[in-house]
Design a protein around this motif. Sequence first.
Motif, short mmCIF file in Angstrom:
data_model
loop_
_atom_site.label_atom_id
_atom_site.label_comp_id
_atom_site.label_asym_id
_atom_site.label_seq_id
_atom_site.Cartn_x
_atom_site.Cartn_y
_atom_site.Cartn_z
N ALA A 1 0.82 -1.31 0.08
CA ALA A 1 -0.01 0.13 -0.01
C ALA A 1 1.08 1.34 0.01
O ALA A 1 0.49 2.37 -0.72
N ILE A 2 2.05 1.21 0.86
CA ILE A 2 2.87 2.54 0.68
C ILE A 2 3.53 2.72 -0.58
O ILE A 2 3.60 3.82 -0.97
N VAL A 3 3.96 1.74 -1.41
CA VAL A 3 4.65 1.71 -2.61
C VAL A 3 3.56 2.47 -3.58
O VAL A 3 3.92 3.30 -4.10
N PHE A 4 2.35 1.75 -3.53
CA PHE A 4 1.43 2.32 -4.47
C PHE A 4 1.02 3.57 -4.10
O PHE A 4 0.75 4.65 -4.99
N LEU A 5 1.00 4.10 -2.97
CA LEU A 5 0.79 5.32 -2.46
C LEU A 5 1.73 6.24 -2.90
O LEU A 5 1.30 7.48 -3.55
N ILE A 6 2.76 5.99 -3.07
CA ILE A 6 4.03 6.92 -3.42
C ILE A 6 3.93 7.20 -4.90
O ILE A 6 3.91 8.28 -5.50
N ILE A 7 3.59 6.02 -5.75
CA ILE A 7 3.50 6.03 -7.04
C ILE A 7 2.47 6.99 -7.32
O ILE A 7 2.45 7.74 -8.22
N PHE A 8 1.19 6.78 -6.64
CA PHE A 8 -0.05 7.57 -6.93
C PHE A 8 0.29 9.19 -6.85
O PHE A 8 -0.06 10.06 -7.50
N VAL A 9 0.96 9.42 -5.60
CA VAL A 9 1.20 10.67 -5.12
C VAL A 9 2.37 11.20 -6.48
O VAL A 9 2.12 12.37 -6.77
N SER A 10 3.21 10.54 -6.59
CA SER A 10 4.14 11.05 -7.59
C SER A 10 3.13 11.46 -9.08
O SER A 10 3.62 12.56 -9.60
N PHE A 11 2.45 10.44 -9.64
CA PHE A 11 1.72 10.85 -10.89
C PHE A 11 0.70 11.87 -10.58
O PHE A 11 0.35 12.84 -11.39
N ALA A 12 0.15 12.10 -9.42
CA ALA A 12 -0.91 13.28 -9.00
C ALA A 12 0.00 14.56 -9.16
O ALA A 12 -0.35 15.39 -9.75
N VAL A 13 1.11 14.46 -8.62
CA VAL A 13 1.95 15.75 -8.44
C VAL A 13 2.30 16.11 -10.09
O VAL A 13 2.32 17.23 -10.50
N ILE A 14 2.63 15.17 -10.90
CA ILE A 14 3.05 15.47 -12.20
C ILE A 14 1.92 15.94 -12.96
O ILE A 14 2.08 16.88 -13.94
N ILE B 1 -0.66 17.56 -11.47
CA ILE B 1 -0.95 18.90 -11.40
C ILE B 1 -0.12 19.84 -12.08
O ILE B 1 -0.55 21.03 -12.64
N LEU B 2 1.18 19.58 -12.07
CA LEU B 2 2.21 20.52 -12.70
C LEU B 2 1.81 20.61 -14.15
O LEU B 2 2.11 21.87 -14.76
N LEU B 3 1.33 19.65 -14.93
CA LEU B 3 1.18 19.57 -16.18
C LEU B 3 -0.11 20.66 -16.56
O LEU B 3 0.02 21.52 -17.37
N ILE B 4 -0.89 20.65 -15.77
CA ILE B 4 -2.25 21.45 -16.02
C ILE B 4 -1.89 22.78 -15.69
O ILE B 4 -2.22 23.74 -16.45
N VAL B 5 -1.07 23.28 -14.50
CA VAL B 5 -0.54 24.71 -14.09
C VAL B 5 0.18 25.22 -15.22
O VAL B 5 -0.19 26.35 -15.87
#
Length: 760
Positions: free
Chosen positions: A703-716, A718-722
């Motif tokens: 769960a921690i590994v996939f949480l990190i992956i999800f957060v990473s893609f979420a941050v990417i 958001i940066l692309l939209i901005v």
Amino acid sequence: MPISSNSIGPLLTSLVFITSISSLTLKTKDVIFEDGDSIILNCTYYKSYTEDIANRYIQWQKLIGNVFKNIALFSPPGGPWPFIPYEMKPFYNNRIELIAPNISLSAVMIIKDPICSDQGVYRCWIEYYSGNSVNVQTSDSVVKLKSNPKEPEKFQLFPNKLDENQSISILCSANVGSPLGNIKIWKISQYTDTPVLIHESKATANKPENCTEFLDDNFTYSVTRDDNGALFRCSSQNNLTQGPGPYRDSLKISVIYGPDKPVITLTPLKSLYFNGDYLTIQCITDSNPPPVFTWKFQPHNKSLETVIKKSPDISKLVFDTLKTTDSGTYSCMATNAARLNSANATSSVSIYVSHSEISNQGCNQCGYITVCQQYDGKTECVTNKWVPIAIVFILISVSFAVASIVLIKNKSASQDDGGYQAHAEIANTHVYSALQSHQVETGVFTLTLETEDVLFQKNDSIVLNCTWHMDSMEDISFYGAIWQKKIGNEFINIAVVSSRGVWLFDGWNMQPYYRNRAEPITPNTLPSAAMIIKDPVCSDQGVYKCWIKYSSYSNEFDQTSSRSIVTFKDGPDESAIILTPSKSSYDVGDPLTMMCIADSNPPPVFGWSFRPYNTSNETLVEHVHFHSKLVFHSLQTTDSGTYICTATNSARPNYPNASSSVSLYIKHSESYYNGCKKCGYLRTCQRYNRDTVCVINVWAAIAIVFLIIFVSFAVITILLIVNKNNRSKCITSSNRVHSQSVPQNDTGYQTHADFANTHV
């Protein structure tokens, strides 16, 4: 000219006498009988036509003392009936059945309800005339009683708890049966299941007056420490037993020994220790019961010795962080609580702890990816373990992104690949159809036989039927079909049935076995040869063969045969359930194998049913042939209940089934309730070696590994939209400035500007 059935017997008899040209010969066999058996003594003789035997000169004799005495007197075929001499009637009257020689030339004496004294040496004695001389021929038969050994009635060890090198007395009493019985003593170590023979008594004397022998054997054995936990076995066997016979096991013995001189180990082992080092001092020795250790410490430059620790079994001193005050001599003393008068065993070791050699710079030189750590008395920079972990997560995220892009691009390309697969399947179908339609027409019609295997039970009759098929150009010979039985390595004729429906004869040498029991049946409509054996016995089992001799197209004789296997169907009478390993109680996680066994012919069909605790419903678990096993690799509490094994015989559907049952109760081990109280949120309780331990929760890590992956893609994302919104604002602002410098009536230029904005 046809041959009548009445002329066949004398013709065959004359052939038998003509073939035996040599002088008279005898043939007898040794006999081994058990309780309830009859002793059958058969004397078969062969003579030429020039030799003659007078009436009552065929005699069965027994060796009594040093003399052979007559028991039964016989005459050749056609002579007076056999009889028992007057002086032997008190011993054998109403117990002996005599069968006089007939066409088989055998003098048979059957002793019913035999007793122990019927053992001994018997002799077939024949006096005959050859020309002008009188000759005598004899042949011996040795009769022995086979009495199976019994389980030992008494098996004692004294004492059951003793010191090393002390002697133990072993007493075993058993009925060893007959002949030549004895007692064997075995030892089974706690580390192996293989018995080792340590003593064997003398064999009993083979006395005819003793049906069985009862032995008392006393044996003394000196034990060593390796015998601790071993058990002893007493087995009863005789000369006819294959391997060890019935046995009885003793309880495990306890051998008290030790302690030996202790050995002290240091972990880690170094020549010099520094402040802050880790150290474990362990004291090891061999003793039964386990030793009690006492640790004493004497500091350097001091004479006072203090007791540190006293504990049973293996003793350790653990220093998580050594200090200079830990320098000194550590002594370990081992004591055996069961041998208080024995000398104690002591060993010692000296430890010196010095200050660590820390460099002047310390850890100032460590960078961003290293950390400061003390090791072997020095401080040094080592790689931060979280750095490679972070790199791994970055690589996983990048790999996931690249894989997603590649999959999207390949999705459209894979949609056009279905046609080729369909064409390939159609081509394979045509090839298979062509292979199926291509059949080679072979075979030349010739005479064929059909027989069937037979299963029979008690009070049934054995029906053997042989049916043949032939064309008009083939003809069955006069002798028709012959039913034969395999005896030894050859087939012997039993009955002959003519294809024209005429019963000729049954094999003359098989008459004593099948007389008044074998009934041949002549064919009615179908060409067949049947034989019914009434009141079958166990020896009627075996391989039978229907043999036919016929003439074929070329008027030459040919032959063919077909076999039938006759089997006695019996059982199942009872079944049993074996548990491996066999224990009084089972815990969660234990392995277990249940095996159901039953004796049946043909082999039984087993059915397993399960009834959980506190319920009355049964469910079918397994339905198999031959050996039935239920294997539990890891027992659970839901496996508690009653297991029922039912054995059935498919050849005897109306015969009662044999059932056995066993009840199991699966419980948690004691450590299950107390061993996992210390586990936190990220750890889980797991059973290991019958104990419960806290281990990292695998799902929490995932769960921690996939949480990190999800957060990473979420941050990417958001940066692309901005970034996209900022770019749109910049383009809009540039267009406004450019449009203000263009005249309003210049529509053509405005149109070009809009077109350019659209492309942008």
